[in-house]
Write a protein that holds these residues in place. Structure first.
Motif, short mmCIF file in Angstrom:
data_model
loop_
_atom_site.label_atom_id
_atom_site.label_comp_id
_atom_site.label_asym_id
_atom_site.label_seq_id
_atom_site.Cartn_x
_atom_site.Cartn_y
_atom_site.Cartn_z
N UNK A 39 -22.07 -5.06 15.57
CA UNK A 39 -22.11 -4.45 16.90
C UNK A 39 -21.31 -3.15 16.91
N UNK A 40 -21.72 -2.24 16.05
CA UNK A 40 -21.12 -0.91 15.99
C UNK A 40 -21.69 -0.01 17.09
N UNK A 41 -22.87 -0.36 17.58
CA UNK A 41 -23.63 0.52 18.47
C UNK A 41 -23.83 -0.13 19.84
N UNK A 42 -24.44 0.67 20.75
CA UNK A 42 -24.89 0.23 22.08
C UNK A 42 -23.73 0.13 23.07
N UNK A 43 -24.06 0.45 24.31
CA UNK A 43 -23.19 0.34 25.47
C UNK A 43 -22.15 1.46 25.54
N UNK A 44 -21.41 1.70 24.48
CA UNK A 44 -20.44 2.78 24.48
C UNK A 44 -21.09 4.13 24.25
N UNK A 45 -20.32 5.24 24.37
CA UNK A 45 -20.91 6.58 24.35
C UNK A 45 -21.09 7.20 22.98
N UNK A 46 -20.56 6.61 21.91
CA UNK A 46 -20.47 7.33 20.64
C UNK A 46 -20.96 6.51 19.46
N UNK A 47 -22.12 5.88 19.60
CA UNK A 47 -22.64 5.05 18.50
C UNK A 47 -22.85 5.88 17.23
N UNK A 48 -23.44 7.07 17.36
CA UNK A 48 -23.64 7.91 16.18
C UNK A 48 -22.31 8.23 15.51
N UNK A 49 -21.32 8.61 16.31
CA UNK A 49 -20.01 8.92 15.76
C UNK A 49 -19.37 7.74 15.07
N UNK A 50 -19.56 6.54 15.63
CA UNK A 50 -19.01 5.34 15.01
C UNK A 50 -19.60 5.13 13.61
N UNK A 51 -20.92 5.23 13.48
CA UNK A 51 -21.52 5.03 12.16
C UNK A 51 -21.07 6.13 11.20
N UNK A 52 -20.96 7.37 11.67
CA UNK A 52 -20.42 8.42 10.81
C UNK A 52 -19.03 8.06 10.32
N UNK A 53 -18.18 7.58 11.20
CA UNK A 53 -16.82 7.20 10.83
C UNK A 53 -16.82 6.06 9.82
N UNK A 54 -17.68 5.08 10.04
CA UNK A 54 -17.72 3.93 9.14
C UNK A 54 -18.18 4.33 7.74
N UNK A 55 -19.17 5.19 7.65
CA UNK A 55 -19.62 5.65 6.34
C UNK A 55 -18.52 6.43 5.63
N UNK A 56 -17.80 7.25 6.37
CA UNK A 56 -16.69 7.99 5.77
C UNK A 56 -15.57 7.04 5.35
N UNK A 57 -15.34 6.00 6.15
CA UNK A 57 -14.31 5.03 5.81
C UNK A 57 -14.64 4.31 4.51
N UNK A 58 -15.90 3.90 4.36
CA UNK A 58 -16.30 3.20 3.13
C UNK A 58 -16.19 4.11 1.91
N UNK A 59 -16.42 5.40 2.10
CA UNK A 59 -16.25 6.33 0.98
C UNK A 59 -14.80 6.36 0.51
N UNK A 60 -13.86 6.17 1.44
CA UNK A 60 -12.44 6.14 1.08
C UNK A 60 -12.01 4.77 0.60
N UNK A 61 -12.70 3.74 1.08
CA UNK A 61 -12.32 2.36 0.77
C UNK A 61 -13.56 1.59 0.30
N UNK A 62 -13.89 1.68 -0.98
CA UNK A 62 -15.13 1.04 -1.47
C UNK A 62 -15.18 -0.47 -1.25
N UNK A 63 -14.02 -1.12 -1.12
CA UNK A 63 -14.01 -2.57 -0.90
C UNK A 63 -14.13 -2.84 0.61
N UNK A 64 -15.21 -2.34 1.19
CA UNK A 64 -15.49 -2.51 2.60
C UNK A 64 -16.87 -3.13 2.78
N UNK A 65 -16.95 -4.14 3.64
CA UNK A 65 -18.21 -4.82 3.94
C UNK A 65 -18.53 -4.62 5.42
N UNK A 66 -19.73 -4.17 5.71
CA UNK A 66 -20.21 -4.06 7.08
C UNK A 66 -21.26 -5.13 7.31
N UNK A 67 -21.04 -5.99 8.29
CA UNK A 67 -21.98 -7.06 8.60
C UNK A 67 -22.95 -6.63 9.70
#
Length: 251
Positions: A39-67
């Motif tokens: 539930x990264x998306x919907x209802x709030x105003x910045x779903x695109x920004x959230x996914x951008x942040x998550x992809x950047x976070x995983x690039x810094x932390x490869x041991x990251x799992x998104x369900x």
């Protein structure tokens, strides 16, 4: 510097990009691996920004799992031309707006305008994860059913049948999806969706310490019409029981 927690688990974000930035600043250097519960998306105003942040976070932390969350699944179903009104009315319109896309565009046009990296992200989300500390899932597990036999419908949608069950799996189940005023902590389960998009908090859980880290958020969406019980449950029985009755058709 204190010892790192083994795992940091993050609850439902729902397009709350500013709160995500604030929370990650508190936990990013405190764990060896990270699990995000969907539930990264919907209802709030910045779903695109959230996914951008998550992809950047995983690039810094490869041991990251998104369900996968039920809202990511609703978007994927929408892009296939299914349940269009359901997605749009459940916060999907806000998600499309964050990409600069009109809800009148239609699924094919929306799919063509979404970034390829975001589509890959959505299509690669697993339903269930586990490590030595617990099982991680968006909504919960069907009681009495081995984790290897859980259905996607259950993992993404279940409420009461799981939350009110005393069944104990081999490890605790850490989940989101159902909103609590404060984290639900029981011997067999831990719920960490504390209603960020409704003006509650965005919460992370550090394991094995069972330390909660959270940030206050501004209300971005009206809470569900069905409120909860003496245990602080926001989202109530009518929804949960309806979903649980449908699960038998997905097995």
């Amino acid at each position: 510097m204190p010892d790192l927690a083994a795992t940091c688990v993050v609850g439902d974000i729902h397009g709350c990009g500013a709160a995500l930035d604030e929370l990650l600043a508190l936990v990013e250097d405190r764990a060896e691996s990270f699990v995000f519960l969907g539930d990264y998306i919907d209802r709030g105003p910045d779903s695109k920004g959230v996914i951008d942040r998550l992809l950047a976070f995983r690039a810094r932390h490869p041991r990251t799992v998104f369900l996968m969350g039920n809202h990511e699944m609703m978007l994927l179903e929408y892009l296939q031309g299914h349940d269009e009104d359901f997605f749009l009315n459940a916060g999907g319109s806000e998600t499309l707006a964050s990409y600069g896309i009109s809800p009148e565009a239609g699924p094919e046009e929306v799919a063509a305008q979404l970034p390829a990296a975001h589509l890959d992200f959505l299509n690669e989300l697993p339903i269930l994860w586990e490590d030595q500390h617990g099982f991680y899932v968006h909504a919960g597990l069907e009681p009495g059913v081995h984790p290897s036999r859980q259905t996607a419908a259950c993992c993404l949608w279940i409420r009461d049948e799981f939350i009110r069950s005393m069944h104990r799996f081999d490890k605790p189940v850490i989940f989101g999806h159902t909103v609590f005023k404060k984290p639900l902590v029981q011997r067999n389960k831990i719920g960490i969706d504390t209603g960020a998009v409704y003006g509650g908090r965005l919460t992370a859980l550090l394991l094995p310490e069972k330390e909660f880290v959270s940030v206050q958020t501004a209300r971005q969406s009206e809470p569900p019409e069905i409120f909860g019980d003496q245990n602080g449950l926001f989202q109530g029985r009518a929804i949960g029981l309806t979903v649980s009755k449908l699960l038998r058709f997905f097995r």
